[in-house]
Design a protein around this motif. Structure first.
Motif, PDB file in Angstrom:
ATOM      1  N   ALA A   1      -9.188   4.784   2.132  1.00 18.02           N
ATOM      2  CA  ALA A   1     -10.135   3.732   1.735  1.00 18.02           C
ATOM      3  C   ALA A   1      -9.429   2.468   1.248  1.00 18.02           C
ATOM      4  O   ALA A   1     -10.061   1.405   1.173  1.00 18.02           O
ATOM      5  N   ARG A   2      -8.159   2.561   0.941  1.00 16.31           N
ATOM      6  CA  ARG A   2      -7.417   1.363   0.512  1.00 16.31           C
ATOM      7  C   ARG A   2      -7.323   0.325   1.633  1.00 16.31           C
ATOM      8  O   ARG A   2      -7.001  -0.841   1.366  1.00 16.31           O
ATOM      9  N   TRP A   3      -7.600   0.720   2.874  1.00 15.36           N
ATOM     10  CA  TRP A   3      -7.567  -0.224   3.989  1.00 15.36           C
ATOM     11  C   TRP A   3      -8.873  -0.987   4.146  1.00 15.36           C
ATOM     12  O   TRP A   3      -8.936  -1.946   4.925  1.00 15.36           O
ATOM     13  N   TRP A   4      -9.932  -0.602   3.431  1.00 19.12           N
ATOM     14  CA  TRP A   4     -11.218  -1.282   3.605  1.00 19.12           C
ATOM     15  C   TRP A   4     -11.142  -2.774   3.278  1.00 19.12           C
ATOM     16  O   TRP A   4     -11.648  -3.599   4.052  1.00 19.12           O
ATOM     17  N   PRO A   5     -10.562  -3.189   2.132  1.00 16.06           N
ATOM     18  CA  PRO A   5     -10.484  -4.632   1.869  1.00 16.06           C
ATOM     19  C   PRO A   5      -9.670  -5.382   2.933  1.00 16.06           C
ATOM     20  O   PRO A   5      -9.975  -6.540   3.247  1.00 16.06           O
ATOM     21  N   MET A   6      -8.635  -4.733   3.476  1.00 14.51           N
ATOM     22  CA  MET A   6      -7.827  -5.362   4.518  1.00 14.51           C
ATOM     23  C   MET A   6      -8.678  -5.660   5.755  1.00 14.51           C
ATOM     24  O   MET A   6      -8.612  -6.756   6.334  1.00 14.51           O
TER      25      MET A   6
ATOM     26  N   ASP B   1      -8.143  10.458   7.302  1.00 14.53           N
ATOM     27  CA  ASP B   1      -7.164  11.097   6.417  1.00 14.53           C
ATOM     28  C   ASP B   1      -6.175  11.933   7.221  1.00 14.53           C
ATOM     29  O   ASP B   1      -5.320  12.607   6.642  1.00 14.53           O
ATOM     30  N   ASN B   2      -6.308  11.893   8.552  1.00 15.62           N
ATOM     31  CA  ASN B   2      -5.419  12.634   9.429  1.00 15.62           C
ATOM     32  C   ASN B   2      -4.151  11.815   9.646  1.00 15.62           C
ATOM     33  O   ASN B   2      -4.200  10.721  10.208  1.00 15.62           O
ATOM     34  N   LEU B   3      -3.010  12.355   9.211  1.00 17.50           N
ATOM     35  CA  LEU B   3      -1.776  11.589   9.245  1.00 17.50           C
ATOM     36  C   LEU B   3      -1.339  11.267  10.670  1.00 17.50           C
ATOM     37  O   LEU B   3      -0.801  10.182  10.929  1.00 17.50           O
ATOM     38  N   MET B   4      -1.565  12.177  11.615  1.00 13.85           N
ATOM     39  CA  MET B   4      -1.173  11.913  12.998  1.00 13.85           C
ATOM     40  C   MET B   4      -2.027  10.808  13.613  1.00 13.85           C
ATOM     41  O   MET B   4      -1.515   9.918  14.307  1.00 13.85           O
ATOM     42  N   LEU B   5      -3.332  10.827  13.347  1.00 19.49           N
ATOM     43  CA  LEU B   5      -4.198   9.772  13.843  1.00 19.49           C
ATOM     44  C   LEU B   5      -3.836   8.441  13.187  1.00 19.49           C
ATOM     45  O   LEU B   5      -3.838   7.387  13.846  1.00 19.49           O
ATOM     46  N   PHE B   6      -3.501   8.474  11.909  1.00 18.99           N
ATOM     47  CA  PHE B   6      -3.079   7.267  11.214  1.00 18.99           C
ATOM     48  C   PHE B   6      -1.826   6.698  11.871  1.00 18.99           C
ATOM     49  O   PHE B   6      -1.708   5.476  12.056  1.00 18.99           O
ATOM     50  N   LEU B   7      -0.886   7.559  12.240  1.00 23.83           N
ATOM     51  CA  LEU B   7       0.328   7.106  12.918  1.00 23.83           C
ATOM     52  C   LEU B   7      -0.012   6.428  14.248  1.00 23.83           C
ATOM     53  O   LEU B   7       0.551   5.382  14.582  1.00 23.83           O
ATOM     54  N   VAL B   8      -0.934   7.016  15.009  1.00 24.08           N
ATOM     55  CA  VAL B   8      -1.324   6.432  16.294  1.00 24.08           C
ATOM     56  C   VAL B   8      -1.958   5.062  16.088  1.00 24.08           C
ATOM     57  O   VAL B   8      -1.686   4.106  16.834  1.00 24.08           O
ATOM     58  N   LEU B   9      -2.785   4.943  15.065  1.00 23.89           N
ATOM     59  CA  LEU B   9      -3.417   3.653  14.776  1.00 23.89           C
ATOM     60  C   LEU B   9      -2.385   2.610  14.370  1.00 23.89           C
ATOM     61  O   LEU B   9      -2.500   1.439  14.744  1.00 23.89           O
TER      62      LEU B   9
ATOM     63  N   LEU C   1       0.806  -1.221   0.000  1.00 24.89           N
ATOM     64  CA  LEU C   1       0.000   0.000   0.000  1.00 24.89           C
ATOM     65  C   LEU C   1       0.837   1.267   0.000  1.00 24.89           C
ATOM     66  O   LEU C   1       0.371   2.325  -0.464  1.00 24.89           O
ATOM     67  N   LEU C   2       2.065   1.208   0.522  1.00 24.54           N
ATOM     68  CA  LEU C   2       2.866   2.419   0.679  1.00 24.54           C
ATOM     69  C   LEU C   2       3.049   3.187  -0.633  1.00 24.54           C
ATOM     70  O   LEU C   2       2.765   4.399  -0.683  1.00 24.54           O
ATOM     71  N   PRO C   3       3.528   2.569  -1.734  1.00 27.25           N
ATOM     72  CA  PRO C   3       3.678   3.361  -2.964  1.00 27.25           C
ATOM     73  C   PRO C   3       2.349   3.901  -3.480  1.00 27.25           C
ATOM     74  O   PRO C   3       2.304   4.981  -4.089  1.00 27.25           O
ATOM     75  N   LEU C   4       1.255   3.177  -3.231  1.00 25.24           N
ATOM     76  CA  LEU C   4      -0.057   3.659  -3.662  1.00 25.24           C
ATOM     77  C   LEU C   4      -0.490   4.864  -2.830  1.00 25.24           C
ATOM     78  O   LEU C   4      -1.028   5.844  -3.360  1.00 25.24           O
ATOM     79  N   LEU C   5      -0.262   4.813  -1.530  1.00 20.65           N
ATOM     80  CA  LEU C   5      -0.611   5.942  -0.659  1.00 20.65           C
ATOM     81  C   LEU C   5       0.241   7.168  -0.968  1.00 20.65           C
ATOM     82  O   LEU C   5      -0.242   8.310  -0.903  1.00 20.65           O
ATOM     83  N   VAL C   6       1.511   6.946  -1.321  1.00 17.18           N
ATOM     84  CA  VAL C   6       2.371   8.059  -1.718  1.00 17.18           C
ATOM     85  C   VAL C   6       1.864   8.665  -3.019  1.00 17.18           C
ATOM     86  O   VAL C   6       1.771   9.894  -3.168  1.00 17.18           O
ATOM     87  N   ALA C   7       1.512   7.826  -3.995  1.00 19.78           N
ATOM     88  CA  ALA C   7       0.997   8.317  -5.277  1.00 19.78           C
ATOM     89  C   ALA C   7      -0.323   9.053  -5.104  1.00 19.78           C
ATOM     90  O   ALA C   7      -0.623  10.006  -5.843  1.00 19.78           O
TER      91      ALA C   7
ATOM     92  N   HIS D   1      -8.956   4.988  -3.040  1.00 21.53           N
ATOM     93  CA  HIS D   1      -8.020   6.114  -2.941  1.00 21.53           C
ATOM     94  C   HIS D   1      -7.779   6.430  -1.473  1.00 21.53           C
ATOM     95  O   HIS D   1      -8.695   6.384  -0.645  1.00 21.53           O
ATOM     96  N   GLY D   2      -6.518   6.743  -1.135  1.00 18.50           N
ATOM     97  CA  GLY D   2      -6.198   7.185   0.212  1.00 18.50           C
ATOM     98  C   GLY D   2      -6.542   6.153   1.268  1.00 18.50           C
ATOM     99  O   GLY D   2      -6.308   4.944   1.104  1.00 18.50           O
TER     100      GLY D   2
END
Length: 396
Positions: free
Chosen positions: A155-160, A86-94, A22-28, A152-153
């Protein structure tokens, strides 16, 4: 064993390693930059280290049966929550929470089942639990790439999450019901449990495992990024390298479980580190298609083997320590992994390439090989000097 394998699918194959494809997709997508991606990976590994340290404190089987189901469900919940921010800090905490719960499960689930197998004389089958990691890598790759054009963004975690939540729930129920030792079975002496984890016999195993943690983490975290650095746009390995690595892991548990039974776990571990080191060096020695392909194949078919062989070898050296030595080893492994993304981020901030960071992994695996050669071989519960001839081990 199936419940332990599904637990590893949920927390490790998906919860942890879905981040790699997912990393290169999230960067793109503009969700994060590559430097932020490396920093977030580091915090996930911090969480993994903290979780493994917690598992050292909670190593008794009764404690494991209480904590393990909770950790599985927390891990699945954090994977689900990542799809809604979409909050990067909250994403980091998760990602940090995901790492803590992953560390607990990755220690406790295999350790609990290994103790059960040992009581029933089936410890040689323990490596098969790690099919869950290989299957999880393959599943996470598919869940990242198949719907890549539709999501996108965050939402890419939904299938996971759609895969992780039911797997974690079922595994938590099954592992919580694992049968206890029979009533009246002799308790382990307190003095035996209190003996040092690290002594002359086990020190080489710990030192080697530190190198293994650092050696494998760079390719398993950043291989798609290296593929994009070294290959022309649109090359099939840019999205295919991680798929090949994931496919390679499927045979790893069976292969190294069998080699350990036939060669002895110590000898199989030496071979494992040599092959793994050549794989990590692939993009450095043969930049481009050959190097990326060699890295995906050779790292994929070895890194799980180093985990299962080390765990079994360490338990044979200290059979009375059980889950405690497993937790201590994975804590060390987690600390070593933590340094990889951190060093990669420092190198990127100074204008270096991700490919060059692989030299660090090569050196770490040379270190691991050297210390493993100093480890004493084990036959059943008898310890033989390093290099001693071994009787033929029975096949699985």
């Amino acid at each position: 064993m199936l419940a332990a394998a599904f637990a590893l699918v949920a927390v490790h194959g998906i919860g942890r390693f879905a981040y790699t494809p997912l990393l290169p997709l999230l960067v793109a997508d503009g969700f994060m930059g590559l430097d932020a991606g490396a920093a977030i990976a580091t915090w996930n590994y911090v969480g993994y280290l903290l979780g493994a340290m917690l598992a050292i404190r909670l190593h008794e089987p009764a404690q494991i049966r209480r904590i393990l189901p909770v950790a599985l469900l927390v891990n699945a919940a954090s994977t689900l929550a990542q799809g809604f921010t979409d909050n990067l800090m909250l994403f980091l905490v998760l990602r940090l929470i995901n790492g803590v719960s992953n560390g607990v499960v990755f220690v406790q689930a295999p350790a609990l089942v290994l103790e059960w197998l040992a009581r029933h004389g089936l410890a040689s089958l323990s490596g098969l639990m790690y099919f869950g990691v290989g299957g999880g890598l393959l599943l996470s790759n598919a869940l990242a790439n198949l719907p890549a054009d539709l999501l996108h963004g965050a939402a890419r975690w939904w299938p996971m999450a759609l895969a992780a939540v039911p797997l974690a729930w079922w595994s938590a129920r099954q592992l919580g019901r694992l049968d206890r030792p029979q009533a009246g079975a002799p308790a382990q002496p307190a003095a035996s449990r209190a003996t040092p984890l690290i002594d002359r016999a086990s020190l080489p195993v710990f030192m080697a495992y530190a190198g293994a943690g650092l050696g494998y983490i760079l390719p398993t975290t950043f291989l798609p990024v290296v593929a994009r650095e070294q290959l022309p746009a649109g090359h099939w390995l840019q999205s295919g390298a991680w798929l090949i690595l994931a496919l390679s892991t499927l045979a790893a548990a069976w292969l190294w479980n069998r080699l350990g039974s036939r060669m002895g776990d110590r000898n199989a571990l030496v071979l494992n580190y040599v092959v793994q080191g050549i794989g990590v060096a692939g993009p450095l020695l043969w930049p481009g298609t050959v190097g990326v392909l060699a890295c995906a194949l050779m790292v994929g078919c070895t890194f799980l083997g180093s985990v299962l062989l080390t765990q079994r070898l360490a338990r044979a050296l200290h059979p009375h320590q059980g889950p405690r030595i497993s937790a201590a080893l994975i804590t060390l492994y987690g600390f070593a992994q933590l340094t990889g993304p951190w060093m990669a981020r420092l190198w990127l901030e100074r204008g270096g390439s991700m490919s060059d960071t692989y030299w660090l992994g090569v050196g770490a695996l040379v270190w691991a090989t050297g210390w493993t050669l100093r480890t004493r071989q084990v036959v059943g519960h008898a310890v033989a000097p390093a290099g001693a001839a071994l009787p033929a081990a029975p096949a699985d």
